[in-house]
Design a protein around this motif. Structure first.
Motif: not given
Lengths: 401, 401
Positions: B112-113, B115, B137-138, B140, B163, B169-170, B172, B175
């Protein structure tokens, strides 16, 4: 005729281990922003207010409140709900009965029809408590009780479960066979005695629309009529019916004008309430006492979604059509889906979210759709002070059966 | 090019406390008819068969199996799912990670992402284990990892969550910013290194109809293409991508003909399966390994209903449209509603039930609609021998977060 419920109820005494006040010490206050998420929290002042209001309402109706513990399943919630007496509660599992008995509670009613396989555990509760009541609605369960009294000294104390129109469990109050069943149950006081009648107007939950409160009141009136009518017929044939009880949170939150032939109420959800109860007119948003706290853990502008660390494991999956509840203080957001350990949040109106407002780590608070279901998903609940930030206690939630 | 996943995976070693084999001793066998209901049981032989089949399938595809623990959440299930190595598992909560680490497991991926708030607990796991992987996946979250390496000696081992079309979540995979994110993540190996790519083809669950298996296979192909394509682009810019992983039980049960650019599979549900998976073509009824056992506690001929001591607390309320699962050996019955501690059972065809067949105390076995959700509702699972009656072990289920 108004009958006192006292004969069915053991006198209050000091619980063996005192009334529990929560595990945490007030000197170790922590900020709720520091707790791990997801977690379950209660606003203490709201819990107290909800409990006091229902205690006062029951008193106004000349009823004793026998609060149901299934919504919170905590000793501390039980202390509050009983106004500190720790006497006269309703439970939904034998595990709850044992948990509250271990916590010093007494006069406990197990409000699910009992069967032979559960009698040994029930007998132990009869033996150790001043009053432990079981419920039945079937002749073969009555047979089982009569064949196996709890001990040589004590008889079963039995509530007859009555179907007041909900259509779940309970005897038909209009059926003459119900009177026969009650007579057979009460025939030998050395084995069993009739504690009274128990009903749950659960069809109050099926009401909806702008006129919902009037509809709930009609269910409440029917609920009371069903048990009061049966109590009258049982007394006509010479049976004692000490307790005549009604209870669902909608019907007890919006009761009829009077409950002349009822002497006990046993709602449970009211101590926390939830968005479902708000829809039913049982409460306002301000009365909803619990939240699931969750942090933003992902942000996906292309999908217009936030990810939060609250899945159905932290919420249950009930209330999908009502977005699983409401995110407090964020009318612009709604929960659109719950996976096992993550939830998806989007905008309420479908417009693009302002993602800068919700950086990773942002804490959101979900007002639950169904607080009983949320309680089941957690092992403990953090209790917050008036500031809704300081954790003043952590209550252990009972689990299992 | 097929890449070995080994570089991301610690070598198997003997778990510190040995591979657990269940709490019960075989000399104290009990009959399942004597256990309290509701309860959760597993058919041991079916669990073993499901696990062996998936291990064999992964091997056939040249993949390592990193089974997800979220479906069973038991040490014993983990031993079986890893083929006894106790190495290389996926978890959905930090509580699970700690539970399995305490049980002697290693090489654990928290899928799970993550933080910033969860990094202190994750760092402790990095420190005590040979390999503990987190997912992000982010940007930050990448910042947070780089700002706070787990220790002076160890770097974060990080899976990039991709994703593949599920829409949860995830990143691209198409991208260009995703390549930049991966480069930034892997720029300083003293702080973090890229363990690989992780994706979950959860949209396989949205498939239905007579052609469901072909549709699931198409999702499986797309799932593999998404991570394999991104892995190729990352390698083109000089990044190491040791592990390229796919996984959902539908896509791993009905995989494409080949998975040439994937080297890890991480399904979880397959160890138990359920009626939802059967509808998706992932399994047959014979492969469903778990049941909720419940007793008949009421009978209401006028309403054509049986009452059972299994409510949503024992099942979850998922799968309402599919009767919450299927009552094994009783095609004539279906669960029509679940309350908190009781369920209502009626006839499948609407005809009057033969109530003499179901006296109070009759045990029914529910094949769950969603076994992951059922697991969450129970603290333990009783494991039954080949006779599906003798309890040979009781496994503790991990809870919390």
């Amino acid at each position: 005729m108004k009958r006192a419920a006292d004969s069915a109820i053991a006198p209050a005494r000091r619980p063996k281990w005192g009334c529990p006040r929560g595990e945490s010490d007030s000197s170790t206050r922590v900020d709720v922003d520091d707790v791990q998420t997801p977690c379950y929290v209660a606003y203490h002042a709201v819990v107290l207010r909800n409990a006091e209001q229902m205690l006062a309402r029951a008193k106004r109706f000349g009823c004793r409140l026998r609060p149901h513990m299934k919504t919170h399943k905590t000793l501390e919630g039980g202390v509050i709900a009983t106004g500190g007496t720790c006497r006269g509660i309703t439970v939904s599992t034998l595990a709850e009965a044992e948990f509250f008995a271990n916590g010093g509670f007494d006069d406990i009613c197990y409000a699910v029809p009992i069967t032979a396989d559960k009698l040994p555990r029930a007998a132990l509760l009869v033996e150790r408590l001043e009053a432990f009541h079981v419920t039945v609605d079937h002749s073969s369960a009555v047979d089982a009780l009569l064949e196996r009294p709890p001990s040589a000294e004590k008889a079963w104390s039995v509530f007859l479960m009555v179907d007041c129109g909900y259509g779940r469990d309970g005897v038909d109050p209009e059926d003459p066979a119900t009177v026969d069943l009650a007579r057979r149950l009460a025939a030998d006081p050395s084995k069993a005695r009739l504690a009274g009648l128990y009903t749950h107007g659960g069809h109050s939950y099926d009401q909806e629309g702008s006129d919902v409160v009037s509809q709930v009141r009609r269910v409440a009136a029917a609920e009371a009529r069903a048990v009061a009518g049966l109590a009258g017929r049982l007394r006509e044939v010479g049976l004692e019916v000490p307790t005549v009880g009604v209870g669902s949170t909608p019907t007890c939150s919006n009761p009829p004008d009077a409950l002349p032939d009822v002497n006990e109420m046993h709602p449970g959800n009211y101590i926390y309430y939830d968005t479902m109860q708000q829809c039913l007119g049982s409460c306002t948003e301000e009365d909803i006492a619990v939240r699931v706290l969750t942090r933003v853990i992902g942000a996906y502008p292309k999908k217009n979604l936030l990810l939060v660390d609250m899945g159905w494991t932290a919420c249950s999956k009930q209330g999908q059509a009502m977005n699983y509840g409401r995110l407090e203080g964020h009318p612009e957001l709604k929960v659109v889906d719950l996976k096992q350990e993550a939830g998806l949040v989007s905008s309420s109106d479908g417009k693009p979210l302002d993602f800068a407002k919700y950086p990773l780590g942002t804490i959101l608070r979900l007002e639950p759709f169904h607080s009983c279901a949320h309680t089941k998903q957690h092992d403990r609940i953090h209790v917050l002070a008036e500031d809704r930030t300081s954790v003043v206690a952590t209550w252990k939630i009972c689990h299992g059966w």
